[in-house]
Enzyme design. Structure first.
Site, PDB file in Angstrom:
ATOM      1  NE  ARG A  48      25.272 -29.742 -41.203  1.00  0.00           N
ATOM      2  CZ  ARG A  48      25.701 -28.779 -42.037  1.00  0.00           C
ATOM      3  NH1 ARG A  48      24.936 -27.751 -42.328  1.00  0.00           N
ATOM      4  NH2 ARG A  48      26.883 -28.858 -42.595  1.00  0.00           N
TER       5      ARG A  48
ATOM      6  CB  ILE B 106      20.430 -34.478 -49.447  1.00  0.00           C
ATOM      7  CG1 ILE B 106      19.961 -33.332 -50.356  1.00  0.00           C
ATOM      8  CG2 ILE B 106      20.118 -35.823 -50.103  1.00  0.00           C
ATOM      9  CD1 ILE B 106      20.693 -33.268 -51.700  1.00  0.00           C
TER      10      ILE B 106
ATOM     11  CG  ASN C 217      24.289 -37.158 -48.261  1.00  0.00           C
ATOM     12  OD1 ASN C 217      23.656 -36.653 -49.186  1.00  0.00           O
ATOM     13  ND2 ASN C 217      24.541 -36.512 -47.130  1.00  0.00           N
TER      14      ASN C 217
ATOM     15  CB  THR D 158      30.529 -26.220 -52.207  1.00  0.00           C
ATOM     16  OG1 THR D 158      29.948 -25.546 -51.091  1.00  0.00           O
ATOM     17  CG2 THR D 158      29.484 -27.049 -52.904  1.00  0.00           C
TER      18      THR D 158
ATOM     19  CE1 TYR E 131      29.489 -30.367 -54.346  1.00  0.00           C
ATOM     20  CE2 TYR E 131      28.502 -30.136 -56.530  1.00  0.00           C
ATOM     21  CZ  TYR E 131      28.400 -30.495 -55.195  1.00  0.00           C
ATOM     22  OH  TYR E 131      27.202 -30.988 -54.718  1.00  0.00           O
TER      23      TYR E 131
HETATM   24  N1  CAA Z   1      25.208 -19.271 -62.506  1.00  0.00           N
HETATM   25  C1  CAA Z   1      25.208 -18.128 -63.239  1.00  0.00           C
HETATM   26  N2  CAA Z   1      26.122 -17.150 -63.092  1.00  0.00           N
HETATM   27  C2  CAA Z   1      27.086 -17.345 -62.158  1.00  0.00           C
HETATM   28  C3  CAA Z   1      27.138 -18.498 -61.367  1.00  0.00           C
HETATM   29  C4  CAA Z   1      26.142 -19.480 -61.562  1.00  0.00           C
HETATM   30  N3  CAA Z   1      26.110 -20.600 -60.838  1.00  0.00           N
HETATM   31  N4  CAA Z   1      28.188 -18.380 -60.532  1.00  0.00           N
HETATM   32  C5  CAA Z   1      28.768 -17.201 -60.805  1.00  0.00           C
HETATM   33  N5  CAA Z   1      28.083 -16.557 -61.780  1.00  0.00           N
HETATM   34  C6  CAA Z   1      28.368 -15.251 -62.349  1.00  0.00           C
HETATM   35  C7  CAA Z   1      28.063 -14.117 -61.363  1.00  0.00           C
HETATM   36  O1  CAA Z   1      26.671 -13.778 -61.395  1.00  0.00           O
HETATM   37  C8  CAA Z   1      28.945 -12.992 -61.862  1.00  0.00           C
HETATM   38  O2  CAA Z   1      28.347 -12.411 -63.003  1.00  0.00           O
HETATM   39  P1  CAA Z   1      28.470 -10.821 -63.276  1.00  0.00           P
HETATM   40  O3  CAA Z   1      29.926 -10.580 -63.416  1.00  0.00           O
HETATM   41  O4  CAA Z   1      27.660 -10.648 -64.520  1.00  0.00           O
HETATM   42  O5  CAA Z   1      27.851 -10.183 -62.065  1.00  0.00           O
HETATM   43  C9  CAA Z   1      30.187 -13.764 -62.335  1.00  0.00           C
HETATM   44  O6  CAA Z   1      29.783 -15.124 -62.550  1.00  0.00           O
HETATM   45  C10 CAA Z   1      31.291 -13.762 -61.314  1.00  0.00           C
HETATM   46  O7  CAA Z   1      30.754 -14.176 -60.083  1.00  0.00           O
HETATM   47  P2  CAA Z   1      31.023 -13.380 -58.739  1.00  0.00           P
HETATM   48  O8  CAA Z   1      30.948 -11.877 -58.917  1.00  0.00           O
HETATM   49  O9  CAA Z   1      30.129 -13.978 -57.688  1.00  0.00           O
HETATM   50  O10 CAA Z   1      32.552 -13.753 -58.498  1.00  0.00           O
HETATM   51  P3  CAA Z   1      33.261 -14.076 -57.149  1.00  0.00           P
HETATM   52  O11 CAA Z   1      34.689 -14.359 -57.485  1.00  0.00           O
HETATM   53  O12 CAA Z   1      32.925 -13.046 -56.109  1.00  0.00           O
HETATM   54  O13 CAA Z   1      32.548 -15.444 -56.659  1.00  0.00           O
HETATM   55  C11 CAA Z   1      31.789 -17.687 -56.843  1.00  0.00           C
HETATM   56  C12 CAA Z   1      32.627 -16.586 -57.470  1.00  0.00           C
HETATM   57  C13 CAA Z   1      32.369 -18.037 -55.448  1.00  0.00           C
HETATM   58  C14 CAA Z   1      31.948 -18.916 -57.761  1.00  0.00           C
HETATM   59  C15 CAA Z   1      30.320 -17.265 -56.658  1.00  0.00           C
HETATM   60  O14 CAA Z   1      29.854 -16.670 -57.841  1.00  0.00           O
HETATM   61  C16 CAA Z   1      29.423 -18.455 -56.368  1.00  0.00           C
HETATM   62  O15 CAA Z   1      29.358 -18.939 -55.234  1.00  0.00           O
HETATM   63  N6  CAA Z   1      28.706 -18.924 -57.425  1.00  0.00           N
HETATM   64  C17 CAA Z   1      27.828 -20.074 -57.301  1.00  0.00           C
HETATM   65  C18 CAA Z   1      28.489 -21.302 -57.866  1.00  0.00           C
HETATM   66  C19 CAA Z   1      27.459 -22.415 -57.822  1.00  0.00           C
HETATM   67  O16 CAA Z   1      26.599 -22.483 -58.671  1.00  0.00           O
HETATM   68  N7  CAA Z   1      27.548 -23.273 -56.789  1.00  0.00           N
HETATM   69  C20 CAA Z   1      26.558 -24.291 -56.597  1.00  0.00           C
HETATM   70  C21 CAA Z   1      26.460 -24.573 -55.115  1.00  0.00           C
HETATM   71  S1  CAA Z   1      25.123 -25.647 -54.717  1.00  0.00           S
HETATM   72  C22 CAA Z   1      25.736 -27.148 -55.025  1.00  0.00           C
HETATM   73  O17 CAA Z   1      26.859 -27.352 -55.356  1.00  0.00           O
HETATM   74  C23 CAA Z   1      24.785 -28.298 -54.813  1.00  0.00           C
HETATM   75  C24 CAA Z   1      24.628 -29.076 -56.061  1.00  0.00           C
HETATM   76  O18 CAA Z   1      25.180 -30.182 -56.148  1.00  0.00           O
HETATM   77  C25 CAA Z   1      23.737 -28.598 -57.136  1.00  0.00           C
END
Ligand code: CAA
Length: 240
Positions: free
Chosen positions: A12, A14, A82, A86, A147
């Site tokens: 799946r 990448i 690979n 998360t 992560y």
């Molecule tokens: N970039 C910018 N802002 C972020 C952020 C990000 N990556 N992650 C969280 N925030 C911000 C939210 O927008 C929120 O801001 P406000 O309070 O201003 O609305 C604040 O942080 C708190 O976030 P949540 O309200 O979503 O809090 P939660 O506890 O409900 O969830 C979380 C937290 C599970 C971390 C969720 O925010 C999330 O999934 N964030 C994404 C994290 C991320 O970037 N993961 C990457 C996955 S892809 C990957 O990992 C592949 C790779 O190698 C690149």
């Protein structure tokens, strides 16, 4: 005879693109997967690439799985680490289980796969170990302490082992993708994902094939002078 490659998490995202690209480049590919049988069977039907189920988080399962691949296809020359997961949460809400699951798969999984293959690669004086890390192992990411730590660990693993492998004809490199259009990135809340895309200078998510091309290059005989290095492919989002 074609060289044998194992791609973990190879059915799946990448990993699937890497499996297909290596097959198209003439390798005999084994695609490992851990959980999603339906997706793996679909991948096998579409590509003709054999699939093997085990968890990279389990050392003994890796030993047994590699033994089966080598019995079916021959000695493994190329390992692509690979497989990755998360378990995103802000640190104040992160549980020990979320920490452990991610470290076990993304970091210990790299040890668990590389270690059983190492002596064979040394004996044959050839090997390629390519690990998929992440932009978030380079820059850190809020919501991803687990992560980011695991992916930074993959880079340290690579730099140390490259020094051991060099004299045995084994190269060890790491690819750090930025945000790629896969299920993992699509699982990020839409509002957050939009803000991430806005930070990518090329203005879009990457494609899995753009990472697969880096891997095929690092696997090739022509890349024999490159070891311990990090290839960054992130649309300009972060410069190391
Ligand atoms: N970039 C910018 N802002 C972020 C952020 C990000 N990556 N992650 C969280 N925030 C911000 C939210 O927008 C929120 O801001 P406000 O309070 O201003 O609305 C604040 O942080 C708190 O976030 P949540 O309200 O979503 O809090 P939660 O506890 O409900 O969830 C979380 C937290 C599970 C971390 C969720 O925010 C999330 O999934 N964030 C994404 C994290 C991320 O970037 N993961 C990457 C996955 S892809 C990957 O990992 C592949 C790779 O190698 C690149």
């Amino acid at each position: 005879m074609s060289k044998v490659a194992i791609v973990t998490g190879g059915s799946r995202g990448i990993g699937a693109a890497i499996s297909v690209a290596l097959k198209n480049a003439g390798y005999s590919v084994a695609a490992n997967y851990a959980g999603n049988d339906e997706a793996a069977l679909k991948f096998k039907a579409e590509t003709g690439i054999p699939i093997y189920k085990w968890s990279v988080a389990d050392y003994e399962a890796c030993v047994a799985g590699i033994k089966q691949v080598e019995a079916d296809l021959g000695p493994v020359s190329v390992l692509v680490n690979n497989a990755g997961i998360t378990r995103d949460a802000m640190f104040h809400k992160m549980t020990p289980a979320q920490w452990k699951e991610v470290i076990d798969t993304n970091l210990s999984g790299v040890f668990n796969m590389t270690h059983p293959l190492w002596s064979g690669m040394r004996d044959r004086k050839f090997g390629r170990v390519i690990t998929i890390s992440s932009i978030n192992g380079q820059k850190g990411q809020m919501g991803q302490v687990n992560y980011s730590a695991s992916k930074a660990g993959d880079i340290g693993f690579t730099k140390a082992l490259a020094q051991e492998g060099a004299r045995a004809g084994i190269t060890i490199n790491v690819v750090c993708p930025g945000y790629i259009a896969t299920d993992m990135v699509m699982a990020v809340p839409e509002k957050v994902r939009e803000s991430i895309i806005a930070q990518i200078p090329v203005g879009r998510l990457g494609e899995p094939e753009e990472i697969a091309r880096c891997v095929v290059f690092l696997a090739s005989d022509e890349a024999g002078f490159i070891t311990g290095s990090t290839i960054t492919a992130n649309g300009g989002q972060y410069f190391v």
